[in-house]
Design a protein around this motif. Sequence first.
Motif, short mmCIF file in Angstrom:
data_model
loop_
_atom_site.label_atom_id
_atom_site.label_comp_id
_atom_site.label_asym_id
_atom_site.label_seq_id
_atom_site.Cartn_x
_atom_site.Cartn_y
_atom_site.Cartn_z
N MET A 175 -9.79 4.36 6.39
CA MET A 175 -9.07 3.19 6.56
C MET A 175 -9.12 1.90 5.57
O MET A 175 -8.37 1.19 5.03
CB MET A 175 -8.67 2.54 7.86
CG MET A 175 -8.03 3.36 8.89
SD MET A 175 -6.34 3.95 8.46
CE MET A 175 -5.55 2.32 8.49
N ASP A 176 -10.52 2.13 5.17
CA ASP A 176 -11.09 0.97 4.03
C ASP A 176 -10.40 1.33 2.59
O ASP A 176 -10.50 0.50 1.82
CB ASP A 176 -12.57 1.27 3.94
CG ASP A 176 -13.16 -0.17 3.42
OD1 ASP A 176 -12.66 -1.16 3.36
OD2 ASP A 176 -14.25 0.12 2.71
N LEU A 177 -9.78 2.59 2.35
CA LEU A 177 -9.22 2.65 0.90
C LEU A 177 -7.69 2.56 1.03
O LEU A 177 -7.22 2.49 0.05
CB LEU A 177 -9.35 4.49 0.97
CG LEU A 177 -10.65 5.04 0.79
CD1 LEU A 177 -10.66 6.45 0.55
CD2 LEU A 177 -11.66 4.35 -0.24
N VAL A 178 -7.09 1.91 2.14
CA VAL A 178 -5.88 1.62 2.17
C VAL A 178 -5.88 0.18 1.65
O VAL A 178 -6.74 -0.95 1.94
CB VAL A 178 -5.28 1.42 3.50
CG1 VAL A 178 -3.88 0.90 3.41
CG2 VAL A 178 -5.20 2.85 4.35
N PRO A 179 -4.90 -0.11 0.38
CA PRO A 179 -5.00 -1.56 -0.13
C PRO A 179 -4.83 -2.69 0.84
O PRO A 179 -4.08 -2.67 1.87
CB PRO A 179 -3.56 -1.31 -1.16
CG PRO A 179 -3.59 -0.11 -1.30
CD PRO A 179 -3.89 0.87 0.11
N VAL A 186 -1.65 -4.26 2.10
CA VAL A 186 -0.39 -3.42 2.67
C VAL A 186 -0.12 -3.65 4.31
O VAL A 186 0.83 -4.02 4.63
CB VAL A 186 -0.53 -1.86 2.39
CG1 VAL A 186 0.32 -1.17 3.03
CG2 VAL A 186 -0.60 -1.59 0.85
N ILE A 187 -1.39 -3.35 4.99
CA ILE A 187 -1.14 -3.58 6.44
C ILE A 187 -0.92 -4.73 6.89
O ILE A 187 0.15 -5.40 7.84
CB ILE A 187 -2.34 -2.92 7.15
CG1 ILE A 187 -1.97 -1.29 6.97
CG2 ILE A 187 -2.26 -3.11 8.70
CD1 ILE A 187 -3.19 -0.34 7.39
N ALA A 225 -12.76 2.08 -4.98
CA ALA A 225 -12.30 3.30 -4.29
C ALA A 225 -12.93 4.47 -4.36
O ALA A 225 -13.17 5.22 -3.58
CB ALA A 225 -11.07 3.17 -4.33
N GLU A 245 -15.56 -3.73 2.69
CA GLU A 245 -14.14 -4.30 2.97
C GLU A 245 -14.07 -5.50 2.12
O GLU A 245 -13.05 -6.05 1.60
CB GLU A 245 -13.73 -4.52 4.44
CG GLU A 245 -12.36 -4.96 4.77
CD GLU A 245 -11.14 -3.97 4.50
OE1 GLU A 245 -10.13 -4.46 4.52
OE2 GLU A 245 -11.47 -2.98 3.89
N TRP A 302 -6.02 0.66 16.14
CA TRP A 302 -6.33 1.60 15.22
C TRP A 302 -7.60 2.65 15.65
O TRP A 302 -7.22 3.89 15.47
CB TRP A 302 -7.07 0.81 13.97
CG TRP A 302 -5.99 -0.12 13.23
CD1 TRP A 302 -5.46 -1.25 13.19
CD2 TRP A 302 -4.77 0.71 12.44
NE1 TRP A 302 -4.56 -1.58 12.37
CE2 TRP A 302 -3.89 -0.35 12.02
CE3 TRP A 302 -4.61 2.04 12.14
CZ2 TRP A 302 -2.96 -0.11 11.21
CZ3 TRP A 302 -3.50 2.17 11.29
CH2 TRP A 302 -2.66 1.20 10.92
N ALA A 359 -7.21 -3.10 9.85
CA ALA A 359 -6.86 -1.91 9.85
C ALA A 359 -8.30 -1.15 9.98
O ALA A 359 -8.02 0.22 9.93
CB ALA A 359 -6.05 -1.68 8.94
N HIS A 399 -10.46 -2.11 -8.38
CA HIS A 399 -10.06 -1.70 -7.21
C HIS A 399 -10.24 -0.10 -7.22
O HIS A 399 -10.95 0.70 -6.23
CB HIS A 399 -8.73 -1.86 -6.84
CG HIS A 399 -8.39 -1.40 -5.27
ND1 HIS A 399 -8.42 -2.25 -4.26
CD2 HIS A 399 -7.69 -0.43 -4.95
CE1 HIS A 399 -7.93 -1.64 -3.33
NE2 HIS A 399 -7.65 -0.36 -3.68
#
Length: 277
Positions: free
Chosen positions: A118-122, A125-126, A248, A227, A48, A149, A244
């Motif tokens: 990348m901390d804002l990606v649910p 998901v990854i 965010a 996180e 990443w 991530a 969330h």
Amino acid sequence: MASEYTTSEYIKHHLTNASMCSTDNGIAFNAQCADAGFWTWHIDTLGWSIGLGLLFLFLFRSAAKKATTGVPTKWQAFVEMVIEFVDDNVKSTFHGKSDLIAPLALTIFVWVLLMNLMDLVPVDVIPMISGLIGETFFGVDAHHVYNKAVPTTDLNLTFALALGVFVLIIFYSIKIKGVGGFIKELTMQPFNHPAFIPVNFILETVTLLARPLSLALRLFGNLYASELIFILIATIGYFQLPLHFAWAVFHILVLPLQAFIFMMLTIVYLSLASEDH
């Protein structure tokens, strides 16, 4: 995804890095690396961070190649604003002369910001996508597939960034002051008397080492805690969305701030190293 684990298992899974190591039997991964010793690679952090670094280079290079002297595009205007913002901070903070500092500050700010975002990606998901890929193409149980991530939640990466800054601090100190001047700075401050050389050396060495240590731990601590809270919110289930969203929105301000602080402290430390007393 949280329903497939107990709460502790869910949190542990999301905070575990995908690891690779070399053993007597060849290349091993994750749990098999527990006794591998020092040389264990966090391949998700490496992947990443390198990927986001390349993204930064691609985006800014494309803006530079397409730049015009007329009415700029929105992307060109944004890139110019970022560069001007970093350049103003460098000019007001760095008091030496170096062509490296401004590009270094820009790289640190944008790269750390991208990794922080990348901390804002649910949080599910990854790991979910990684688990599906592991099961479908490699026959690996999804529970044994890990993918963190957010590179800045890995202490190894924040220390690597800080060590890079530390090397530059030593380099500029010796370049500007010379070896003798650098040694004198460590041994004759703050008490300018030969009798206090041992005391001065201890105090100045602690101060010198505290700079990269504080850089690494500040960035890691803030992002790891952030996180972890996202993960804890995800364990609530169907009622997680309002919390969330609120967390965010708050982090839209916090994540750039952490990148800015890392950049500014780097400039300040290199400016102090470049002063010729």
